[in-house]
Design an enzyme around this catalytic site. Structure first.
Site, PDB file in Angstrom:
ATOM      1  N   ARG A  84       1.121 -28.538   5.933  1.00 42.17           N
ATOM      2  CA  ARG A  84       1.872 -27.984   7.050  1.00 42.17           C
ATOM      3  C   ARG A  84       0.975 -28.054   8.287  1.00 42.17           C
ATOM      4  NH1 ARG A  84       7.105 -27.676   6.586  1.00 42.17           N
ATOM      5  NH2 ARG A  84       7.350 -25.760   7.806  1.00 42.17           N
TER       6      ARG A  84
ATOM      7  N   ARG B 252       0.842  -1.202   0.000  1.00 42.39           N
ATOM      8  CA  ARG B 252       0.000   0.000   0.000  1.00 42.39           C
ATOM      9  C   ARG B 252       0.872   1.245   0.000  1.00 42.39           C
ATOM     10  NH1 ARG B 252      -3.439  -2.558   4.574  1.00 42.39           N
ATOM     11  NH2 ARG B 252      -4.834  -3.914   3.394  1.00 42.39           N
TER      12      ARG B 252
ATOM     13  N   GLU C  86       4.356 -19.547  17.708  1.00 39.46           N
ATOM     14  CA  GLU C  86       3.836 -20.429  16.653  1.00 39.46           C
ATOM     15  C   GLU C  86       4.979 -20.974  15.799  1.00 39.46           C
ATOM     16  OE1 GLU C  86       0.817 -19.508  13.071  1.00 39.46           O
ATOM     17  OE2 GLU C  86       0.001 -19.064  15.061  1.00 39.46           O
TER      18      GLU C  86
END
Length: 384
Positions: free
Chosen positions: A249, A177, A300
């Site tokens: 995954r 952007r 994670e």
């Protein structure tokens, strides 16, 4: 006429189809192998902190689809939520997706939109005319410095593959952007169900005519007991992996708790090799209308899915598509079974797409029943 329907899986696909067919007069049995509904969208209150926890990682509802948005709002109150992702690379914190602030901060400049767009074009590799890989797509449109800072290492951690092995389509989902808009998504509707996704799915699936069997695997040999089966599990598992296992995954989560506010944001990506995890998510920030003294976070980690793991992301390389084609051909020969959802069609689907396709699947089934026509194995072609 046998109007009994079996649905395998109590995630969004199964719940929405069950809802629609039960309201049309069918008796529906839903079989869920896990001890809870809502699939990987499952949410629950953390006992220690009181935070609404996204048990299998965060899910943010975002869509331009009017039908999907109207449907979920029928069954839950949605609160406004904007996902403002931060990224750590080269010892600094930046905003994602790459926007005017990211570009100016990274290069130490104060450019306006037009100047920044021209600058970024000058960095792109013009020798790459038709990018076919993730790496080529990044080098062509953002140049080597931004590619290596934000995408290269993160992609290896997330997918376990070099960006040169992945299709360009993966990167096309990540916009650049040339203004200061830091909303990760650009959809018309964005929000979170106030009481979590499991409550939403519970409301969808709690209609007369639907019975849910938790901790129960569906035996394909029982399909003749039903007029039709809608299967949202892994397509290769239905056929006992006759053509080998399709690659996915999976994710591992390292949970930790703290007092107060740990990182000041819902999602922070770790884009370089300083940390082995891909991101830290702080779940209290996914419900900003709630106040909690303590906090709970997930580190994670992404890795190849093995036999006992929960599949998250279909990889869908060219060779995987060839293997998928073998399963699609088997599925088309399977009478009275329709394969749905992310796992059943081996496609990466956001929640709104999953819900809309489930609504379309129910529509198609009711049309076929009315016209006495055969219900297809797929309503959306997995190979398209």
């Amino acid at each position: 006429m046998n109007k009994k329907i079996a649905i395998v899986g109590a995630g969004f696909s199964g719940a929405v189809i069950a809802n629609q067919l039960a309201q049309a007069g069918y008796t529906v049995e839903v079989f869920e192998s896990r001890p809870h509904i809502a699939g990987n969208c499952h949410s629950e209150r953390d006992a220690e902190t009181g935070v609404m926890l996204h048990v299998y990682g965060p899910h943010i509802f975002h869509t331009d689809n009017e039908r999907a948005w109207e449907f979920v709002n029928r069954y839950a109150e949605f609160k406004p939520f904007v996902n403002r992702v931060k990224a750590i690379t080269k010892g600094q914190v930046f905003t994602l997706p790459i926007n005017l602030l990211t570009i100016n901060q990274f290069f130490g400049k104060t450019m306006g939109p037009a100047e920044a767009e021209e600058f970024l074009q000058s960095l792109g590799d013009k020798t790459i005319e038709n990018p076919t890989t993730f790496e080529e797509q990044a080098l062509r449109f953002v140049g080597r410095e931004l590619y290596e800072a934000f995408f290269k290492t993160y992609t290896v951690k997330q997918w376990g593959l070099e960006p040169s092995e992945l299709p360009a389509s993966i990167l096309k989902r990540l916009p650049v952007r040339f203004n200061y808009d830091d909303n990760y998504f650009s959809h018309k509707y964005q929000g979170m169900p106030a009481e979590g996704y499991t409550e939403l799915v519970k409301n969808i699936i709690t209609v007369p005519g639907v019975t849910v069997h938790l901790n129960t695997r569906f035996d394909p040999d029982l399909k003749s007991d039903y007029e039709h089966v809608f299967y949202s599990g892994p397509i290769d598992a239905w056929f006992k992996h006759a053509e080998g296992r399709l690659p996915y995954r999976t994710l591992d989560f390292e949970t930790f708790r703290a007092t107060g506010d740990y990182q000041g944001n819902a999602v922070i990506n770790y884009c370089d090799n300083e940390k082995p995890y891909t991101r830290i998510t702080e779940h209290k920030h996914f419900s900003p209308w709630e106040k909690h003294e303590k906090t709970i976070c997930y580190k994670e980690y992404s890795r190849q899915c093995e036999e006992k793991d929960i599949p998250y992301y279909p990889i869908r390389l060219a060779r995987d598509k060839q293997q998928l084609e073998l399963y699609v051909n088997l599925a088309k020969k399977e009478p009275n079974v329709t394969f749905v959802g992310r796992l059943g069609t081996y496609r990466y689907l956001d929640m709104d797409v999953t819900i809309n396709e489930a609504l379309m699947t129910a529509d198609k089934f009711l049309d076929c029943a009315r016209d006495k026509a055969a219900m297809p194995a797929f309503v959306i072609d997995p190979l398209a």
